[in-house]
Design an enzyme around this catalytic site. Sequence first.
Site, short mmCIF file in Angstrom:
data_model
loop_
_atom_site.label_atom_id
_atom_site.label_comp_id
_atom_site.label_asym_id
_atom_site.label_seq_id
_atom_site.Cartn_x
_atom_site.Cartn_y
_atom_site.Cartn_z
CG ASP A 1 -31.67 -34.25 2.15
OD1 ASP A 1 -32.30 -34.72 1.52
OD2 ASP A 1 -31.36 -35.20 3.13
CD GLU B 1 -35.06 -39.69 4.41
OE1 GLU B 1 -35.07 -38.69 5.33
OE2 GLU B 1 -35.08 -39.90 3.26
#
Length: 666
Positions: free
Chosen positions: A347, A553
Site C-alpha cells: 500500500d 480511511e
Amino acid sequence: MVRFCVHVVGIVLFSCLAVMGSADHIKYKDPKQPLNIRIEDLMSRMTLDEKIGQMIQIDQSVATSEAMTKYFIGSVLRSPLVSGDPVSAGKTSVETWVKMVNEVQKAALSTRLGIPMIYGVDAVHGHNNVYGATVFPHNVGLGVTRQVALEHPCVQSLGTSTMVGLVMEWKYALNLISQTLDPELVKKIGAATALEVRATGIPYVFAPCIAVCRDPRWGRCYESYSEDHKIVQAMTEIIPGLQGDIPSGSRKGVPFVAGSTKVAACAKHYVGDGGTTKGIDENNTIANKHSLLNIHMPAYQSSIIEGVSTIMISYSSWNGKKMHANRNLITGFLKKTMRFRGFVISDWQGIDRITSPEHANYSYSVQAGVGAGIDVIMVPYNITEFKDILMFQVKNNIIPMSSIDDAVKRILRVKFSIDLFENPLADLSLVNKLGCQEHRELGREAVRKSLVLLKNGQDVNRPLLPLPKKRSKILVAGSHADNLGYQCGGWTIQWQGQSGNDITTGTTILQGIKNSVVPTTQVIYNENPDAEYVKSNKFSYAIVVVGEHPYAEIYGDSLNLTIPEPGPSTIKNVCSSVKCVVVVISGRPVVIQPYLSAMYALVAAWLPGTEGQGVADVLFGKYGFTGKLAHTWFKTVDQLPMNVGDAHYNPLFPFGFGLATTPAKF
C-alpha cells in the site's frame, strides 16, 4: 585449394548471418513465443539495477522523464492523496489524461530494454478520480443488491414502528440470501469501470476491496460489501468484469486480462483489514488462524480463481504482526499454498509503516517488506533511498537474488498479460465511454437495487411508500438532498471526497425527485427548516435526506457513529409536523434508533454515487425495493462489534432484513 577457401568462406558467412538473425530475433519482443520463454529471455538480459527498477512504483508527480530512464521505473500511480493535485481535482479532459500517461510511457520505452511501465489508479467505485466519470455506489451499497425470489410473510409485513419478532427471522433471512445473490450487476459495473479507465489510457486499477467489515466503526467500512464473507466472495465477480472471463482450462492463480478494453485488477487489502479492534483503521486484527482463514481469507481464494492480476497488502496487523512484514502469510500462504502467480504490491508507503514511528528504520523496513514477498513497493516519492538500500542488501546477501527474480518474474507476467509490450501507448478510441449514458443507466440501476427499506408506515396496513407523484406541494429537506459530493462520499475526485455539486457531473436526489413528480406538484426545497415553517406550509408529505459527511480511511473512524448536525434537528423539525420518509446517506449503519419512532418511513441509501435519480425511481414506485442488509444495523454502539451469528445478537435491523414493495400503478 581455391574451391576449399570458397567453401570455408561460405560456411563462415552463413554462420555470421545466422548469428545476426538470431540477434535480431529477440524472444521477449515476439508475441508468438510462449509467455515463460518471453519472461526468461527478458530477465536474462536485465541488470540488477533494471530489475530493482521494475519493483518500484512512484507517484505521477515525480515520474519525470529523467526519473523513468535513470532508475528504470516499472510502475506509476495517480493518487488523489496529493493535496491540490491539479489533474485529479480539476476538470481535466480525457485527452489530457491519455497524453499524460503516454508521456510517462514513452520515457519508459526509451530505456535500453524498452520495458513498458504499468500505470495504476484507484477506481474503487467507477473511475472516481476523473471529472465526468460515472461514479457507482460504494461497495457497502452493492453488497445489498440482490433479487429476492421468495419473500417470507413476516419479512413482508415488517414496517411498523415496532420490531416484534424481527430478531427471530434473521436465520431465515440468511438462508434466503444465500439462494438469491446476484453478482452479475457488479460484473457489469466492473466492465463499465474498465472501459472508462481505459478511456484515459490507464491499464491497472487498485480495486476491488474485498475486506469483510466486522465493525462499522471502521472508516473504510463502505469499501466492504458485507460483514459476511459469502457475500464478499460472490462479489469478486467484479474481477472478471474488470479483467474479462478467464479461458476455460486456465491454470489456477495465473493473471489474465482480456484485451485493450479490460484492466488488471487488484484485490485488497490482504488480509484481515476489516477485523481490527474497535474498527480502528490500520490497527490490529486479533483472531486465531481458523477465524482468519474462514472469515477474511475466502474472498482472496475466489479472486485468485478468477485470475486476479495483483493483490495489495494491508496496513493492518494480525495478532501484532504487521502484514507488510508477514512472510508466512505473503510468501508462505498466498504465493505457495494458494499458488498466486500475479504480483503482490504494497500500500501507499506501506513498508514505511512496518516501524513505529513510520520510516524510523527504513533499511529494516525494506528488508522486512521485500523479504516477506512484496514484489512492487509503492515508494512513492523517495526513489533513491529505496533503490540504494535494496541494491546494498542484495549485493550483501541480506536479500537473496532469488527474491528479486521472483518479484520481477511476477511483474513481467502481469505486464505481458495486459499486452503492454505489444500495445504500450493508449489512443483515444474509447474517449466516448467516459460517463456515457449506458454507464449512467447502469449506475442508476445499481442505486435503486442498493436501497434498503427499513420502515414503511406507522401502521402495517398504511404504508407510506411508494410516494404519490401527484400532490399539491411536497417538502424536500436535509443537507444531503442536493449535494453531489455528499452523495458520492470519499474517494471521489479527492481522497477524502468533498461537498458541492460542481465536483463532477451527475444527478442529485433533489433533481431526481423533481424529475419524478408530475408537473403540477410543487417541490419545495429547504435544507434545514424549523418546525413552524413545516407546520404552516401544509405539505402533503416530506422527504428528508441526511447522513454522514464524506471521509476516507482513518479519517472516517468513529466511536459514536452519529449523524452530524443539522441532520437530527432536520429529522425532528420535519417529522414532528408532517408525514416523512427519511433517506440516510452513509457509508455504514449509523445511530438511528432515537429518531425511528418519528419517521413514517426509513430508507438506507448508503453512498449512491452520481446517479441520484435511482433513489427517486424507487421512492415514487417506478421500481420496488429489493435490497437486503449486508451489514447488521445496531441499536447502540455499545453493542459493537456485533455480527450475525453472535451469541449476543440483538440488532435494530438484522442482517438480511429489508422490506419489499412492488412498482406503483399510477
